[in-house]
Enzyme design. Structure first.
Site, PDB file in Angstrom:
ATOM      1  N   ASP A  22       0.943  -1.471   0.133  1.00  0.00           N
ATOM      2  CA  ASP A  22       0.132  -0.035   0.190  1.00  0.00           C
ATOM      3  C   ASP A  22       0.556   0.847  -0.115  1.00  0.00           C
ATOM      4  O   ASP A  22       1.844   0.896   0.578  1.00  0.00           O
ATOM      5  CB  ASP A  22      -1.241   0.133   0.718  1.00  0.00           C
ATOM      6  CG  ASP A  22      -1.670   0.849   1.421  1.00  0.00           C
ATOM      7  OD1 ASP A  22      -1.993   1.546   0.046  1.00  0.00           O
ATOM      8  OD2 ASP A  22      -2.298   1.150   2.126  1.00  0.00           O
ATOM      9  N   GLY A  23      -0.023   2.419  -0.625  1.00  0.00           N
ATOM     10  CA  GLY A  23       1.298   3.971  -0.470  1.00  0.00           C
ATOM     11  C   GLY A  23       1.269   3.424  -1.874  1.00  0.00           C
ATOM     12  O   GLY A  23       2.026   5.049  -2.069  1.00  0.00           O
ATOM     13  N   ARG A  26       0.162   7.622  -2.900  1.00  0.00           N
ATOM     14  CA  ARG A  26       0.708   8.864  -1.837  1.00  0.00           C
ATOM     15  C   ARG A  26       2.590   9.400  -2.220  1.00  0.00           C
ATOM     16  O   ARG A  26       2.567  10.056  -2.236  1.00  0.00           O
ATOM     17  CB  ARG A  26       0.354   8.103  -0.727  1.00  0.00           C
ATOM     18  CG  ARG A  26      -1.216   8.547   0.384  1.00  0.00           C
ATOM     19  CD  ARG A  26      -1.132   8.295   1.307  1.00  0.00           C
ATOM     20  NE  ARG A  26      -1.673   6.767   1.417  1.00  0.00           N
ATOM     21  CZ  ARG A  26      -1.179   5.817   2.366  1.00  0.00           C
ATOM     22  NH1 ARG A  26      -1.125   5.927   3.388  1.00  0.00           N
ATOM     23  NH2 ARG A  26      -2.459   4.081   1.904  1.00  0.00           N
ATOM     24  N   ARG A  35      -0.178   8.553 -10.434  1.00  0.00           N
ATOM     25  CA  ARG A  35      -0.459   7.379 -10.077  1.00  0.00           C
ATOM     26  C   ARG A  35       0.158   6.498  -9.976  1.00  0.00           C
ATOM     27  O   ARG A  35       0.475   5.002  -9.971  1.00  0.00           O
ATOM     28  CB  ARG A  35      -1.838   7.317  -9.681  1.00  0.00           C
ATOM     29  CG  ARG A  35      -2.781   8.466  -8.813  1.00  0.00           C
ATOM     30  CD  ARG A  35      -4.034   7.632  -8.582  1.00  0.00           C
ATOM     31  NE  ARG A  35      -3.803   6.295  -7.766  1.00  0.00           N
ATOM     32  CZ  ARG A  35      -4.064   6.353  -6.485  1.00  0.00           C
ATOM     33  NH1 ARG A  35      -3.914   7.527  -5.452  1.00  0.00           N
ATOM     34  NH2 ARG A  35      -4.005   5.931  -5.666  1.00  0.00           N
ATOM     35  N   HIS A  39       2.666   3.099  -9.214  1.00  0.00           N
ATOM     36  CA  HIS A  39       2.525   2.055  -9.021  1.00  0.00           C
ATOM     37  C   HIS A  39       3.939   1.016  -9.426  1.00  0.00           C
ATOM     38  O   HIS A  39       3.923   0.276  -9.467  1.00  0.00           O
ATOM     39  CB  HIS A  39       1.128   1.679 -10.055  1.00  0.00           C
ATOM     40  CG  HIS A  39       0.248   1.718  -9.853  1.00  0.00           C
ATOM     41  ND1 HIS A  39      -0.357   1.215  -7.915  1.00  0.00           N
ATOM     42  CD2 HIS A  39      -1.616   2.551  -9.941  1.00  0.00           C
ATOM     43  CE1 HIS A  39      -1.557   2.622  -7.635  1.00  0.00           C
ATOM     44  NE2 HIS A  39      -1.916   2.834  -8.292  1.00  0.00           N
ATOM     45  N   SER A  67      -7.406  -5.855  -5.877  1.00  0.00           N
ATOM     46  CA  SER A  67      -8.083  -6.499  -5.782  1.00  0.00           C
ATOM     47  C   SER A  67      -9.646  -5.883  -6.192  1.00  0.00           C
ATOM     48  O   SER A  67      -9.530  -5.249  -7.221  1.00  0.00           O
ATOM     49  CB  SER A  67      -8.698  -5.854  -3.921  1.00  0.00           C
ATOM     50  OG  SER A  67      -9.358  -4.804  -3.926  1.00  0.00           O
ATOM     51  N   THR A  68     -10.685  -7.043  -6.240  1.00  0.00           N
ATOM     52  CA  THR A  68     -11.853  -7.443  -6.578  1.00  0.00           C
ATOM     53  C   THR A  68     -12.452  -5.547  -6.199  1.00  0.00           C
ATOM     54  O   THR A  68     -13.071  -5.062  -7.280  1.00  0.00           O
ATOM     55  CB  THR A  68     -12.408  -8.135  -5.848  1.00  0.00           C
ATOM     56  OG1 THR A  68     -12.673  -8.019  -4.624  1.00  0.00           O
ATOM     57  CG2 THR A  68     -12.507  -9.578  -6.716  1.00  0.00           C
ATOM     58  N   TRP A  71     -11.517  -2.339  -9.080  1.00  0.00           N
ATOM     59  CA  TRP A  71     -12.460  -1.564 -10.596  1.00  0.00           C
ATOM     60  C   TRP A  71     -12.721  -0.780 -10.392  1.00  0.00           C
ATOM     61  O   TRP A  71     -12.962   0.299 -11.126  1.00  0.00           O
ATOM     62  CB  TRP A  71     -13.224  -2.670 -10.478  1.00  0.00           C
ATOM     63  CG  TRP A  71     -12.530  -4.216 -11.541  1.00  0.00           C
ATOM     64  CD1 TRP A  71     -12.221  -5.320 -10.233  1.00  0.00           C
ATOM     65  CD2 TRP A  71     -12.043  -4.659 -12.500  1.00  0.00           C
ATOM     66  NE1 TRP A  71     -11.646  -6.428 -11.099  1.00  0.00           N
ATOM     67  CE2 TRP A  71     -11.111  -5.475 -12.595  1.00  0.00           C
ATOM     68  CE3 TRP A  71     -11.686  -4.255 -13.786  1.00  0.00           C
ATOM     69  CZ2 TRP A  71     -10.683  -6.334 -13.214  1.00  0.00           C
ATOM     70  CZ3 TRP A  71     -11.486  -4.509 -14.644  1.00  0.00           C
ATOM     71  CH2 TRP A  71     -10.987  -5.892 -14.494  1.00  0.00           C
ATOM     72  N   ARG A  73     -11.106   2.290  -9.524  1.00  0.00           N
ATOM     73  CA  ARG A  73     -10.011   3.054  -9.511  1.00  0.00           C
ATOM     74  C   ARG A  73     -10.482   3.797 -11.077  1.00  0.00           C
ATOM     75  O   ARG A  73     -11.175   3.172 -12.553  1.00  0.00           O
ATOM     76  CB  ARG A  73      -9.308   2.839  -9.250  1.00  0.00           C
ATOM     77  CG  ARG A  73      -8.876   2.883  -8.069  1.00  0.00           C
ATOM     78  CD  ARG A  73      -7.336   2.303  -7.743  1.00  0.00           C
ATOM     79  NE  ARG A  73      -7.775   1.485  -5.927  1.00  0.00           N
ATOM     80  CZ  ARG A  73      -6.168   1.795  -5.611  1.00  0.00           C
ATOM     81  NH1 ARG A  73      -4.720   2.497  -6.023  1.00  0.00           N
ATOM     82  NH2 ARG A  73      -6.043   2.067  -4.376  1.00  0.00           N
ATOM     83  N   LEU A 133      11.002 -20.167  -4.177  1.00  0.00           N
ATOM     84  CA  LEU A 133      10.417 -19.375  -3.973  1.00  0.00           C
ATOM     85  C   LEU A 133       9.125 -19.545  -4.566  1.00  0.00           C
ATOM     86  O   LEU A 133       8.975 -20.101  -5.951  1.00  0.00           O
ATOM     87  CB  LEU A 133      10.755 -18.476  -3.488  1.00  0.00           C
ATOM     88  CG  LEU A 133       9.693 -17.013  -3.760  1.00  0.00           C
ATOM     89  CD1 LEU A 133       9.035 -17.290  -1.636  1.00  0.00           C
ATOM     90  CD2 LEU A 133       9.750 -15.727  -3.715  1.00  0.00           C
ATOM     91  N   SER A 202      -8.613  -5.047   4.514  1.00  0.00           N
ATOM     92  CA  SER A 202      -8.562  -4.668   3.006  1.00  0.00           C
ATOM     93  C   SER A 202      -9.237  -6.383   2.651  1.00  0.00           C
ATOM     94  O   SER A 202      -8.753  -6.092   1.383  1.00  0.00           O
ATOM     95  CB  SER A 202      -7.870  -4.374   2.228  1.00  0.00           C
ATOM     96  OG  SER A 202      -8.057  -2.600   3.426  1.00  0.00           O
TER      97      SER A 202
HETATM   98  C1  FPP Z   1      -2.084   0.074  -3.481  1.00  0.00           C
HETATM   99  O1  FPP Z   1      -1.340   1.762  -2.884  1.00  0.00           O
HETATM  100  C2  FPP Z   1      -1.589  -0.221  -4.362  1.00  0.00           C
HETATM  101  C3  FPP Z   1      -1.467  -0.850  -5.542  1.00  0.00           C
HETATM  102  C4  FPP Z   1      -3.640  -1.201  -5.230  1.00  0.00           C
HETATM  103  C5  FPP Z   1      -1.267  -1.794  -6.882  1.00  0.00           C
HETATM  104  C6  FPP Z   1      -0.013  -2.140  -6.462  1.00  0.00           C
HETATM  105  C7  FPP Z   1       0.006  -3.394  -7.694  1.00  0.00           C
HETATM  106  C8  FPP Z   1       1.225  -3.162  -7.198  1.00  0.00           C
HETATM  107  C9  FPP Z   1       2.782  -3.040  -6.587  1.00  0.00           C
HETATM  108  C10 FPP Z   1       2.143  -3.388  -9.366  1.00  0.00           C
HETATM  109  C11 FPP Z   1       2.120  -5.166  -9.422  1.00  0.00           C
HETATM  110  C12 FPP Z   1       2.429  -5.270 -10.585  1.00  0.00           C
HETATM  111  C13 FPP Z   1       2.456  -6.228 -11.013  1.00  0.00           C
HETATM  112  C14 FPP Z   1       3.771  -7.039 -11.656  1.00  0.00           C
HETATM  113  C15 FPP Z   1       1.926  -7.832 -10.039  1.00  0.00           C
HETATM  114  P1  FPP Z   1      -3.054   2.276  -3.099  1.00  0.00           P
HETATM  115  O2  FPP Z   1      -2.656   3.108  -5.084  1.00  0.00           O
HETATM  116  O3  FPP Z   1      -4.052   1.858  -3.101  1.00  0.00           O
HETATM  117  O4  FPP Z   1      -1.367   3.460  -2.915  1.00  0.00           O
HETATM  118  P2  FPP Z   1      -2.523   4.464  -1.965  1.00  0.00           P
HETATM  119  O5  FPP Z   1      -2.961   3.988  -0.638  1.00  0.00           O
HETATM  120  O6  FPP Z   1      -1.308   6.300  -1.776  1.00  0.00           O
HETATM  121  O7  FPP Z   1      -3.482   5.601  -3.125  1.00  0.00           O
END
Ligand code: FPP
Length: 248
Positions: A22-23, A26, A35, A39, A67-68, A71, A73, A133, A202
């Site tokens: 998460d994060g 931000r 944003r 990611h 997550s489900t 979507w 966003r 792993l 969550s």
């Molecule tokens: C939460 O942060 C993060 C996500 C919803 C997406 C996480 C995805 C990745 C780290 C990339 C994954 C890549 C692969 C190849 C699987 P947020 O957007 O909710 O952050 P915020 O709370 O600060 O807005």
């Protein structure tokens, strides 16, 4: 990174670690970038944590990638995350294979764009025979949705007479979850980490997390380093897990 504490065989070591990454949003805001760039930085952090997990000898790692509920966003953000999957496969497949990583997807990914589905299928297929792993990517995943699917499958078996409702056990529910339906039968997570200062589950591994140790850090996911990860794995050794029982 792998210091003394972790090499002591007597210290408890997590077999399965779950991470709520998460994060990213931000982090992007703090850096004044879109944003999707957050990611992308999150994916870079994830790459390092996967290899660190493999190097530390963690057997199972599960990350919450989508997550489900995600979507909801914007289309731009959602397709940005799906594009990252293609990028990840293109850049990391060789290294994942060299590290003997096996990949499972927890979630239904058939509604993703075709390029993402093809990349996932290519990655999962190529790494299918690896037994290092076990890296589980929760994608279009929801814990309640997973339990519901398990209950539906069990109900069908009861209807056909293959299972007897009176004899159902918790293991039956576990067996029909994503974690129980894979080649390596993923055990419940010992430790779940959430970054960015938020302290909630969550809908992540809802059934499997019943006895997991939880750890939280204020670090935003893109800044989460293998060093901080190793510190948490070491701190896990000091947790006193009783599973509802009493200390000896
Ligand atoms: C939460 O942060 C993060 C996500 C919803 C997406 C996480 C995805 C990745 C780290 C990339 C994954 C890549 C692969 C190849 C699987 P947020 O957007 O909710 O952050 P915020 O709370 O600060 O807005």
């Amino acid at each position: 990174m792998c210091n003394g504490i972790m090499s002591e065989k007597t210290r408890p070591f997590p077999t399965h670690v779950g991470i709520i990454m998460d994060g990213n949003g931000r982090w992007a805001k703090a850096h004044g970038v879109p944003r999707v760039m957050g990611h992308n930085a999150g994916m870079q952090a994830m790459k390092k944590i996967v290899i660190a997990s493999s190097n530390m000898g963690i057997k199972y790692l599960t990350v919450y990638a989508f997550s489900t509920e995600n979507w909801k966003r914007s289309t731009e953000e959602v397709s940005g995350i799906f594009n990252l999957i293609v990028k990840y496969v293109n850049s990391e497949l060789e290294e994942l294979d060299e590290n003997n990583v096996h990949i499972n997807i927890f979630g239904e990914y058939d509604m993703l764009p075709k390029a993402s589905i093809d990349a996932i299928d290519k990655m999962v297929g190529r790494l299918a025979d690896n037994d290092g792993l076990v890296f589980n990517i929760a994608l279009n995943y929801g814990g309640r949705d997973e339990i519901l699917k398990s209950v539906k499958a069990i109900a069908e078996k009861c209807k056909s007479g293959e299972l007897n409702p009176a004899e159902l056990t918790e293991d039956d529910i576990s067996a029909y979850l994503y974690s129980g339906s894979t080649k390596f039968n993923v055990p419940d997570p010992d430790l779940i980490i959430r970054t960015s200062g938020e302290e909630r589950m969550s809908n992540f591994l809802t059934w499997q997390a019943a006895y997991s140790e939880l750890m939280f850090t204020d670090t935003l996911w893109p800044d989460f380093s293998p060093e901080e990860y190793a510190e948490m794995i070491n701190a896990y050794a000091n947790r006193d897990r009783r599973f509802g029982g009493r200390k000896e």
